[in-house]
Design a protein around this motif. Structure first.
Motif, short mmCIF file in Angstrom:
data_model
loop_
_atom_site.label_atom_id
_atom_site.label_comp_id
_atom_site.label_asym_id
_atom_site.label_seq_id
_atom_site.Cartn_x
_atom_site.Cartn_y
_atom_site.Cartn_z
N LYS A 1 -0.12 -5.39 11.87
CA LYS A 1 -0.92 -4.63 11.80
C LYS A 1 -0.97 -4.18 10.65
N THR A 2 0.93 -3.52 10.48
CA THR A 2 0.66 -3.24 9.52
C THR A 2 0.88 -2.89 7.97
N GLY A 3 0.83 -4.76 8.05
CA GLY A 3 0.80 -5.48 6.75
C GLY A 3 -0.85 -6.14 6.16
N MET A 4 -1.63 -5.54 7.23
CA MET A 4 -2.93 -6.25 7.03
C MET A 4 -3.40 -4.86 6.71
N ARG A 5 -3.22 -3.94 7.33
CA ARG A 5 -3.85 -2.43 6.37
C ARG A 5 -3.46 -2.48 5.30
N ALA A 6 -2.52 -2.81 4.77
CA ALA A 6 -1.60 -2.35 3.41
C ALA A 6 -2.54 -3.48 2.21
N CYS A 7 -2.87 -4.58 2.67
CA CYS A 7 -4.02 -5.66 1.70
C CYS A 7 -5.16 -5.02 2.38
N LEU A 8 -5.79 -4.57 2.97
CA LEU A 8 -7.31 -4.01 2.44
C LEU A 8 -7.51 -2.53 2.21
#
Length: 353
Positions: free
Chosen positions: A75-82
């Motif tokens: 989730k942390t990585g996804m948010r950074a990508c978004l």
């Protein structure tokens, strides 16, 4: 940005030295970026990522310093990508078990073909598994069938527990706040459930084949704790359908037993028939209510068929001198499986969205 790759890591330095340059080569035709979310590696993982980021300008290290869980790392990585404006987001392992040459196929499916979720699958034509023991394969197959049985919205997917996928960033943005931190390496099950609840049949999903191979470096993170968490996750996402059915069955059995005792002294045959019928009606009524379904006549009819099939199986097994406990276990399992197939299972998140 075309695509952003999320790599959760714990002690994957040796694998990242190989994987990161490979991703750079395979994504050369895209505007790409890599986000590595590390949970306190002690093998120099951070140095490998930092060096790659300095050389290419296309990587970011998010160091969390402690094992905070795979689900929250993704989730942390996804948010950074978004936050970086990626149009597609790829989630994969950093241990080379997920081949990087498949990544362009997943990205193309989202960007070019317009699908919402592209899943790298071991169980479609062209996919496979190399180097697994029978036990590991049995666990994987069992987990797959468990998901497909209890979560009907995954039944059209051959590999609904894949940890290797690409997702449309716009769709992900709508549900990311509802993803839990405890879903672990099967976060895709939560994603599928949330997408199903929000988008229904309009959701577009494809599977791309890949061959899963055992890791060369490092240690597998799969353990008994992860398997228990997986089972609990499936039960939760299926609205605890199995537990609710078992509870309904217990209550129905008690009702049937009470009426049988009350009526058997008056008319044993009528008392037996009435008690069975009341038991069936009680079970299916309570189960539908617990599942949030308005009781419907067609489900009563279907459940009667289920019950009589289970009784027929029981009689056949008795005729073959099968031990009583085995007879009861088999007929009970058949009854459970058939009930779960004929009564709709709505995901628990329907009450959240």
């Amino acid at each position: 940005m075309d695509t952003c790759v999320v790599l959760p890591t714990i002690n994957e330095a040796d694998n990242l030295r190989i994987l990161l340059p490979m991703l750079r080569n395979y994504l050369i035709d895209y505007d790409w970026f890599v986000v590595v979310v590390d949970d306190g590696s002690t093998d120099g993982t951070q140095d490998v990522v930092t060096e790659f980021a300095r050389a290419t300008g296309r990587a970011e290290l998010i160091e969390r310093g402690a094992r905070l869980g795979l689900g929250s790392a993704i989730k942390t990585g996804m948010r950074a990508c978004l936050d970086r404006g990626a149009k597609s987001i790829v989630v994969m392992d950093a241990d080379l078990q997920h081949p990087p040459d498949v990544v362009p196929n997943l990205v193309n499916a989202v960007l070019r073909d317009g699908v919402d979720l592209a899943i790298a699958s071991r169980y479609v034509r062209g996919g496979g598994i190399v180097g697994w023991s029978f036990r590991r394969l049995a666990i994987s197959k069992g987990a797959t069938y468990m998901a497909r049985l209890l979560m009907p919205w995954t039944r059209s997917i051959k590999d609904p527990i894949s940890g290797f996928f690409a997702v449309n960033a716009g769709r992900l943005r709508d549900v990311i706040d509802l993803l839990s931190d405890s879903s672990g390496y099967k976060l895709i099950l939560e994603l599928l459930t949330l997408f199903h609840a929000k988008y229904g049949d309009s959701l577009r999903i494809v599977e791309a084949p890949y061959v899963f191979r055992n890791r060369v470096y490092g240690v597998s993170k799969l353990n008994a704790h992860e398997l228990i968490n997986y089972s609990l996750l499936v039960l939760k996402l299926s609205n605890y359908s199995v537990l609710k059915y078992l509870l309904s069955l217990i209550v129905g059995s008690v009702v049937g037993y009470v009426f049988f005792n009350a009526l058997s002294s008056i008319n044993p045959v009528a008392g037996n028939l009435i008690s069975i019928e009341l038991s069936l009606i009680t079970v299916i009524t309570i189960y539908q209510l617990l599942m949030g379904i308005k009781p419907q006549l067609r489900y009563y009819a279907k459940y009667h068929l289920v019950k009589y099939v289970a009784v027929a199986v029981k009689l056949v097994l008795y005729m073959t001198s099968t031990p009583v406990l085995i007879v009861l276990a088999i007929s009970g399992l058949i009854q459970l499986l058939m009930t779960l197939r004929i009564i709709p299972i709505s995901p628990a998140v329907m009450h959240v969205l």
